[in-house]
Design a protein around this motif. Structure first.
Motif, PDB file in Angstrom:
ATOM      1  N   THR A 395       0.831  -1.200   0.000  1.00  0.00           N
ATOM      2  CA  THR A 395       0.000   0.000   0.000  1.00  0.00           C
ATOM      3  C   THR A 395       0.866   1.251   0.000  1.00  0.00           C
ATOM      4  N   LEU A 396       1.937   1.234   0.788  1.00  0.00           N
ATOM      5  CA  LEU A 396       2.869   2.363   0.825  1.00  0.00           C
ATOM      6  C   LEU A 396       3.480   2.601  -0.548  1.00  0.00           C
ATOM      7  N   THR A 397       3.826   1.542  -1.261  1.00  0.00           N
ATOM      8  CA  THR A 397       4.414   1.655  -2.596  1.00  0.00           C
ATOM      9  C   THR A 397       3.450   2.345  -3.558  1.00  0.00           C
ATOM     10  N   ILE A 398       2.195   1.937  -3.551  1.00  0.00           N
ATOM     11  CA  ILE A 398       1.192   2.535  -4.430  1.00  0.00           C
ATOM     12  C   ILE A 398       1.016   4.020  -4.123  1.00  0.00           C
ATOM     13  N   PHE A 399       0.879   4.333  -2.847  1.00  0.00           N
ATOM     14  CA  PHE A 399       0.675   5.728  -2.449  1.00  0.00           C
ATOM     15  C   PHE A 399       1.895   6.579  -2.826  1.00  0.00           C
ATOM     16  N   SER A 400       3.091   6.081  -2.581  1.00  0.00           N
ATOM     17  CA  SER A 400       4.310   6.842  -2.873  1.00  0.00           C
ATOM     18  C   SER A 400       4.454   7.113  -4.364  1.00  0.00           C
ATOM     19  N   GLY A 401       4.146   6.112  -5.186  1.00  0.00           N
ATOM     20  CA  GLY A 401       4.235   6.299  -6.630  1.00  0.00           C
ATOM     21  C   GLY A 401       3.275   7.359  -7.127  1.00  0.00           C
ATOM     22  N   LEU A 402       2.040   7.306  -6.678  1.00  0.00           N
ATOM     23  CA  LEU A 402       1.045   8.287  -7.105  1.00  0.00           C
ATOM     24  C   LEU A 402       1.415   9.689  -6.631  1.00  0.00           C
ATOM     25  N   LEU A 403       1.946   9.785  -5.418  1.00  0.00           N
ATOM     26  CA  LEU A 403       2.339  11.090  -4.892  1.00  0.00           C
ATOM     27  C   LEU A 403       3.498  11.678  -5.695  1.00  0.00           C
ATOM     28  N   SER A 404       4.455  10.841  -6.096  1.00  0.00           N
ATOM     29  CA  SER A 404       5.582  11.353  -6.888  1.00  0.00           C
ATOM     30  C   SER A 404       5.129  11.807  -8.273  1.00  0.00           C
TER      31      SER A 404
END
Length: 435
Positions: A395-404
């Protein structure tokens, strides 16, 4: 006159070859240390995410805090000597990891990591300031491209070799390799003549009797330039926005490789982490190598702004997809593809920044850019480590990618709405006249 090819530059410029070899050797050792250090604290702390977060912050924060000072420092003193002293200091520090055996010893790993980062900030500032003088104006682009692309390739090789060494030989060997690499780098830099690391006029002023402004005044002058030049400020802004999500990448790779994918196909946690870093480093290397042709094409058609923005958007989505991948190899594939885009975008963006900033301010603006990005990177890592108490690494990976990916959207909106205009020096016609 055309710039030399990479091979011609290495063959004909002995000082650049020595500086490049020094970087190659020390960067390779640094990645041995990084992968082994993550594995060591993971083992000693029994996989505690908070401990990994602290070690990553110890790597980021000192560089963030001292990079602006280092940029001003190396403009006054011997860049060659700064690099040599930094390398020799890091020899002893790298061996300090050998003292970590129990949870009570983790403070030693934190301290050694922080000191490596501190001396690394001075080495990087001195090296980056010396490269233009060693290469000359004609070969600066080739020299910079070779330095950056080599660093990314070494990320792949060093991570892979470091992971293999840690998994099969032990962490001690990786830390010893790192220490030896700093000795070799110091020797290589020592062979470079002092006068080739700075401009002659500046060399005469260094050590003179003329009263110099304070370091704080030098740093503040760089900040003033950034705030008064919107296109330069825009580049720093999108780097900060990218780092708000992308800055958690090291923690994410450690959790995905060391926890989520460990055991798949019989792969150890250290090897899985190394595989992800290998894929990312190889992607960045390829992105840098194709950046010259890609960048020239988008300059020619007048779409450089769009290339930067859409590259950041797409790489963010590719990174987010990693969180959905069922196995390590698909995760590596998406990470590899995203890093190709990011590497090419970084090279084009960095070239625009260098063209926009006067030579006398370039070091301070560059270190400010790097420091603010790493500060955001540190905050992103802290928040990501805290969030793992409530969410999974996927979940952290998905959120971090979208935020970047948001950074690319903001960049496109700023130029599309006319809030920031394209400077004359960024336009294709002007670039063609200078080439």
């Amino acid at each position: 006159m055309d710039s030399l090819t990479y091979t011609q530059l290495l063959r004909s410029n002995r000082s650049f070859r020595r500086l490049w070899w020094g970087q190659v050797i020390s960067e390779l050792g640094n990645w041995f240390n990084f992968i082994a250090g993550l594995g060591l604290v993971r083992m000693v702390s029994h996989g505690d995410a908070a401990v990994t977060t602290i070690i990553l912050l110890a790597r980021l924060l000192p560089f963030t805090l001292f990079a602006p000072l280092a940029g001003a420092f190396v403009d006054r003193w011997s860049r060659r000597m700064v690099m040599i002293v930094s390398d020799l200091a890091r020899v002893a520090i790298a061996l300090g990891f050998l003292l970590v055996h129990r949870p009570e010893d983790l403070w030693i790993a934190y301290l050694c990591t922080a000191l490596l980062s501190f001396f690394g900030s001075f080495f990087e500032a001195a090296k980056n300031a010396a490269v233009p003088n060693i290469t000359g104006e004609r070969d600066l682009l080739a020299g910079n491209a070779l330095m950056f692309s080599s660093r990314f390739l070494l990320m792949s090789l060093g991570a892979a070799l470091g992971g293999w060494t840690a998994a099969n030989v032990g962490y001690r060997a990786a830390f010893i390799v790192n220490a030896v690499s700093f000795v070799a780098s110091a020797v290589s830099v020592w062979l470079i003549p002092e006068q080739e690391t700075r401009q002659l006029g500046l060399e005469k002023d260094v050590g003179g009797t003329t009263k110099k402004p304070s370091y704080w005044s030098d740093i503040r002058e760089g900040w003033s330039y950034i705030t008064s030049h919107a296109p330069v400020a825009a580049i720093l802004l999108i780097n900060v926005l990218w780092a708000s999500g992308g800055g958690a990448v090291n923690l994410i790779l450690d959790r995905l490789g060391g926890i989520v994918f460990t055991g798949q196909y019989g792969i150890s946690g250290d090897s899985a982490v190394a595989a992800l870093y290998f894929a990312g480093g190889l992607g960045l290397f390829i992105g840098m190598m194709i950046a010259r042709r890609v960048g020239y094409y988008f300059e020619f058609v007048g779409k450089t702004i769009g290339f930067i923005g859409w590259s950041l958007v797409v790489q963010g989505f590719l990174f987010a997809f990693i969180g959905l991948m069922p196995n390590l190899w698909l995760a590596c594939l998406f990470f590899f593809l995203g890093r190709i885009l990011l590497g090419a975008e970084f090279a084009v963006q960095e070239t625009l920044l260098m063209r926009s900033v006067p030579d006398k301010l370039r070091g301070r603006v560059s270190t400010t850019d790097r420091a603010t990005e790493l500060l955001t990177w540190s905050l992103s890592t802290s928040l990501a480590g805290w969030s793992l108490r409530a969410i999974t690494p996927r979940t952290l990976t998905i959120f971090s990618g979208l935020l970047s990916a948001v950074s690319g959207g903001v960049w496109l909106v700023l130029f599309a709405t006319g809030r920031i205009s394209v400077p004359r020096k960024w336009k294709a016609a002007d670039l063609m006249e200078k080439s």
